[in-house]
Scaffold this motif. Structure first.
Motif, PDB file in Angstrom:
ATOM      1  N   TYR A 289       0.832  -1.206   0.000  1.00  0.00           N
ATOM      2  CA  TYR A 289       0.000   0.000   0.000  1.00  0.00           C
ATOM      3  C   TYR A 289       0.870   1.260   0.000  1.00  0.00           C
ATOM      4  N   LEU A 290       1.955   1.240   0.773  1.00  0.00           N
ATOM      5  CA  LEU A 290       2.835   2.408   0.826  1.00  0.00           C
ATOM      6  C   LEU A 290       3.473   2.667  -0.533  1.00  0.00           C
ATOM      7  N   ASP A 291       3.887   1.609  -1.225  1.00  0.00           N
ATOM      8  CA  ASP A 291       4.460   1.770  -2.563  1.00  0.00           C
ATOM      9  C   ASP A 291       3.436   2.387  -3.519  1.00  0.00           C
ATOM     10  N   ALA A 292       2.175   1.971  -3.364  1.00  0.00           N
ATOM     11  CA  ALA A 292       1.116   2.540  -4.206  1.00  0.00           C
ATOM     12  C   ALA A 292       0.949   4.030  -3.915  1.00  0.00           C
ATOM     13  N   LEU A 293       1.020   4.383  -2.638  1.00  0.00           N
ATOM     14  CA  LEU A 293       0.881   5.782  -2.238  1.00  0.00           C
ATOM     15  C   LEU A 293       2.030   6.620  -2.792  1.00  0.00           C
ATOM     16  N   ILE A 294       3.234   6.080  -2.701  1.00  0.00           N
ATOM     17  CA  ILE A 294       4.393   6.774  -3.254  1.00  0.00           C
ATOM     18  C   ILE A 294       4.235   6.964  -4.759  1.00  0.00           C
ATOM     19  N   GLY A 295       3.726   5.930  -5.423  1.00  0.00           N
ATOM     20  CA  GLY A 295       3.523   6.031  -6.872  1.00  0.00           C
ATOM     21  C   GLY A 295       2.526   7.112  -7.247  1.00  0.00           C
ATOM     22  N   ILE A 296       1.455   7.233  -6.465  1.00  0.00           N
ATOM     23  CA  ILE A 296       0.433   8.251  -6.744  1.00  0.00           C
ATOM     24  C   ILE A 296       1.021   9.649  -6.640  1.00  0.00           C
ATOM     25  N   TYR A 297       1.728   9.906  -5.553  1.00  0.00           N
ATOM     26  CA  TYR A 297       2.261  11.253  -5.337  1.00  0.00           C
ATOM     27  C   TYR A 297       3.450  11.570  -6.248  1.00  0.00           C
ATOM     28  N   SER A 298       4.317  10.581  -6.457  1.00  0.00           N
ATOM     29  CA  SER A 298       5.493  10.842  -7.286  1.00  0.00           C
ATOM     30  C   SER A 298       5.101  11.177  -8.724  1.00  0.00           C
ATOM     31  N   ALA A 299       3.932  10.676  -9.156  1.00  0.00           N
ATOM     32  CA  ALA A 299       3.462  10.986 -10.508  1.00  0.00           C
ATOM     33  C   ALA A 299       3.116  12.459 -10.661  1.00  0.00           C
ATOM     34  N   THR A 300       2.907  13.154  -9.545  1.00  0.00           N
ATOM     35  CA  THR A 300       2.568  14.581  -9.608  1.00  0.00           C
ATOM     36  C   THR A 300       3.774  15.464  -9.291  1.00  0.00           C
ATOM     37  N   ALA A 301       4.932  14.862  -9.033  1.00  0.00           N
ATOM     38  CA  ALA A 301       6.097  15.619  -8.579  1.00  0.00           C
ATOM     39  C   ALA A 301       6.860  16.230  -9.747  1.00  0.00           C
ATOM     40  N   ASP A 302       7.404  17.417  -9.500  1.00  0.00           N
ATOM     41  CA  ASP A 302       8.253  18.122 -10.458  1.00  0.00           C
ATOM     42  C   ASP A 302       9.706  17.779 -10.122  1.00  0.00           C
ATOM     43  N   SER A 303      10.316  16.915 -10.920  1.00  0.00           N
ATOM     44  CA  SER A 303      11.671  16.447 -10.620  1.00  0.00           C
ATOM     45  C   SER A 303      12.690  17.584 -10.656  1.00  0.00           C
ATOM     46  N   ASP A 304      12.468  18.578 -11.517  1.00  0.00           N
ATOM     47  CA  ASP A 304      13.389  19.714 -11.577  1.00  0.00           C
ATOM     48  C   ASP A 304      13.354  20.514 -10.272  1.00  0.00           C
ATOM     49  N   HIS A 305      12.172  20.657  -9.712  1.00  0.00           N
ATOM     50  CA  HIS A 305      12.036  21.375  -8.441  1.00  0.00           C
ATOM     51  C   HIS A 305      12.771  20.627  -7.325  1.00  0.00           C
ATOM     52  N   ILE A 306      12.622  19.296  -7.316  1.00  0.00           N
ATOM     53  CA  ILE A 306      13.298  18.478  -6.296  1.00  0.00           C
ATOM     54  C   ILE A 306      14.803  18.604  -6.437  1.00  0.00           C
ATOM     55  N   ARG A 307      15.309  18.528  -7.667  1.00  0.00           N
ATOM     56  CA  ARG A 307      16.752  18.656  -7.885  1.00  0.00           C
ATOM     57  C   ARG A 307      17.240  20.028  -7.446  1.00  0.00           C
ATOM     58  N   GLY A 308      16.423  21.038  -7.666  1.00  0.00           N
ATOM     59  CA  GLY A 308      16.803  22.386  -7.245  1.00  0.00           C
ATOM     60  C   GLY A 308      16.941  22.488  -5.738  1.00  0.00           C
ATOM     61  N   LEU A 309      16.005  21.888  -5.014  1.00  0.00           N
ATOM     62  CA  LEU A 309      16.085  21.883  -3.557  1.00  0.00           C
ATOM     63  C   LEU A 309      17.344  21.150  -3.083  1.00  0.00           C
ATOM     64  N   CYS A 310      17.624  20.007  -3.703  1.00  0.00           N
ATOM     65  CA  CYS A 310      18.800  19.213  -3.328  1.00  0.00           C
ATOM     66  C   CYS A 310      20.089  19.986  -3.576  1.00  0.00           C
ATOM     67  N   THR A 311      20.187  20.597  -4.754  1.00  0.00           N
ATOM     68  CA  THR A 311      21.394  21.326  -5.120  1.00  0.00           C
ATOM     69  C   THR A 311      21.628  22.503  -4.191  1.00  0.00           C
ATOM     70  N   ALA A 312      20.570  23.243  -3.906  1.00  0.00           N
ATOM     71  CA  ALA A 312      20.690  24.418  -3.036  1.00  0.00           C
ATOM     72  C   ALA A 312      21.147  24.012  -1.639  1.00  0.00           C
ATOM     73  N   PHE A 313      20.608  22.922  -1.143  1.00  0.00           N
ATOM     74  CA  PHE A 313      20.980  22.481   0.199  1.00  0.00           C
ATOM     75  C   PHE A 313      22.415  21.963   0.219  1.00  0.00           C
ATOM     76  N   ALA A 314      22.785  21.179  -0.790  1.00  0.00           N
ATOM     77  CA  ALA A 314      24.138  20.623  -0.851  1.00  0.00           C
ATOM     78  C   ALA A 314      25.185  21.721  -0.944  1.00  0.00           C
ATOM     79  N   GLU A 315      24.860  22.803  -1.641  1.00  0.00           N
ATOM     80  CA  GLU A 315      25.795  23.925  -1.778  1.00  0.00           C
ATOM     81  C   GLU A 315      26.148  24.512  -0.413  1.00  0.00           C
ATOM     82  N   GLN A 316      25.190  24.484   0.503  1.00  0.00           N
ATOM     83  CA  GLN A 316      25.427  25.037   1.837  1.00  0.00           C
ATOM     84  C   GLN A 316      26.467  24.228   2.612  1.00  0.00           C
ATOM     85  N   LEU A 317      26.687  22.986   2.202  1.00  0.00           N
ATOM     86  CA  LEU A 317      27.609  22.117   2.931  1.00  0.00           C
ATOM     87  C   LEU A 317      29.038  22.221   2.414  1.00  0.00           C
ATOM     88  N   ARG A 318      29.219  22.863   1.294  1.00  0.00           N
ATOM     89  CA  ARG A 318      30.559  22.929   0.691  1.00  0.00           C
ATOM     90  C   ARG A 318      31.401  24.027   1.324  1.00  0.00           C
TER      91      ARG A 318
END
Length: 359
Positions: free
Chosen positions: A330-359
């Motif tokens: 059921y959890l995998d199904a839930l993840i599939g439902i939400y991930s289908a609506t996710a903007d991968s570019d937005h997620i990568r942007g959040l990751c990159t911005a946060f990682a930059e703070q650690l350098r």
């Protein structure tokens, strides 16, 4: 564990229900980031690059594995930076630790398409309800198994020499701690080295103890005082100012399964099933509470009763594991439902911005 990283669990699916041991592991953390968002909103995608960036720079990491999916993380702690990133999904019940006024939240739901979320409310609600039912059923099965385990313990308790057990405990405390004493407040952290997962019991004992200089493997039977011995050691350790890592049983969170003393470079752990280990290094030593404290011939005398108990125990645990497996579906199904609506570019942007703070 030659790379210096740690792997463990802070949440557990146990006979006492869902257990949270996160708070003590945040000692020393000055920068706490909590990822708030639905399953599938990119939290896993956020943590993986963060871990990779930290490892590139030689920083030590503590990986907090998820008991529902051990190949993913409920959090990452970076001790050298006094920083932690924790999954704040409601399904993980981490609202229990968000009373920290200094905690900073990262809204992962911002990566989801809000216009599509409204129509998903009903099916999502149904799935979350089923996940809850599956977990409650698993916990009940584990409680049933614990009752059977009590029968198992009773046989050995009735054949224990408690004077010998007390003598053994005193000797082990001397062996482990010697004359060590520190004039400082001890740091005590509570966690799990393993978990009851949808695929059964799993553990990270080898990764936690692999680089420790001296390992003691604790053998025995249910009810032969292994957990009691560990509790006495934990109390003696903290009384002497020793930093102590205490690992509870992933099945019965009221029992202890391992202690690590970082300052002494020693550990003692229960090496009986389902985390069955044998000495694998010349320095490893075995401590056996059965041979030291139980009337000889007990195994043989109660062979038939013990076989029946073992079978019923495994059946109850197996039912609980199957419920966790259904919940994972059921959890995998839930993840599939939400991930289908996710903007991968937005997620990568959040990751990159946060990682930059650690350098």
């Amino acid at each position: 564990m030659a790379d210096g990283n740690r792997h463990y669990f802070v949440y557990g699916n146990t006979a006492q229900g869902f257990i949270n041991k996160l708070p003590s592991n945040l000692q020393g953390v000055e920068k706490l980031f909590i990822l708030r968002g639905r399953p599938g909103s990119g939290k896993a995608c956020f943590m993986a690059p963060l871990a990779e960036e930290c490892e590139k720079t030689g920083l030590r990491l503590e990986y907090l594995h998820c008991p529902s999916a051990p190949d993913t993380y409920d959090g990452i702690i970076v001790p050298d930076l006094r920083l932690a990133v924790i999954d704040g999904t409601d399904l993980h019940y981490t609202m229990l630790i968000t009373s920290d006024p200094e905690a900073r939240y990262i809204d992962m739901d911002a990566a989801l398409d809000a216009s599509r979320l409204t129509v998903l409310e009903e099916p999502v609600s149904d799935i979350i309800s089923e996940i809850g039912k599956c977990h409650e059923n698993a916990f009940q099965c584990f409680r049933d198994a614990l009752s059977v385990h009590d029968e198992w313990e009773k046989i050995y308790i009735e054949n224990m020499d408690f004077q010998k057990a007390d003598t053994l405990a005193s000797a082990i405390i001397d062996l482990m701690l010697g004359d060590c004493r520190f004039e400082k407040p001890p740091v005590m952290k509570e966690r799990f080295f393993g978990a009851s997962t949808p695929a059964g019991a799993t553990d990270y004992i080898e990764r936690l103890t692999g680089s420790i200089a001296k390992r003691y493997l604790l053998k025995g039977r249910p009810g032969t005082g292994k957990s009691t011995l560990l509790r006495k050691l934990a109390a003696a350790s903290t009384a002497r100012g020793l930093d102590t890592e205490i690992y509870s049983c992933a099945f019965d969170s009221n029992s202890l399964d391992m202690i690590i003393w970082p300052e002494l470079d020693k550990c003692l752990f229960d090496s009986t099933a389902p985390h069955l280990y044998e000495p694998s290094r010349p320095e490893d030593e075995v401590i056996d509470t059965y041979s030291a404290c139980v009337r000889p011939g007990t195994d043989e005398k109660y062979e038939k009763e013990l076989a029946d108990i073992s079978l019923r125990y495994k059946e109850a645990v197996g039912k609980g594991t199957r419920s966790l497996s259904v919940a994972k579906g059921y959890l995998d199904a839930l993840i599939g439902i939400y991930s289908a609506t996710a903007d991968s570019d937005h997620i990568r942007g959040l990751c990159t911005a946060f990682a930059e703070q650690l350098r």
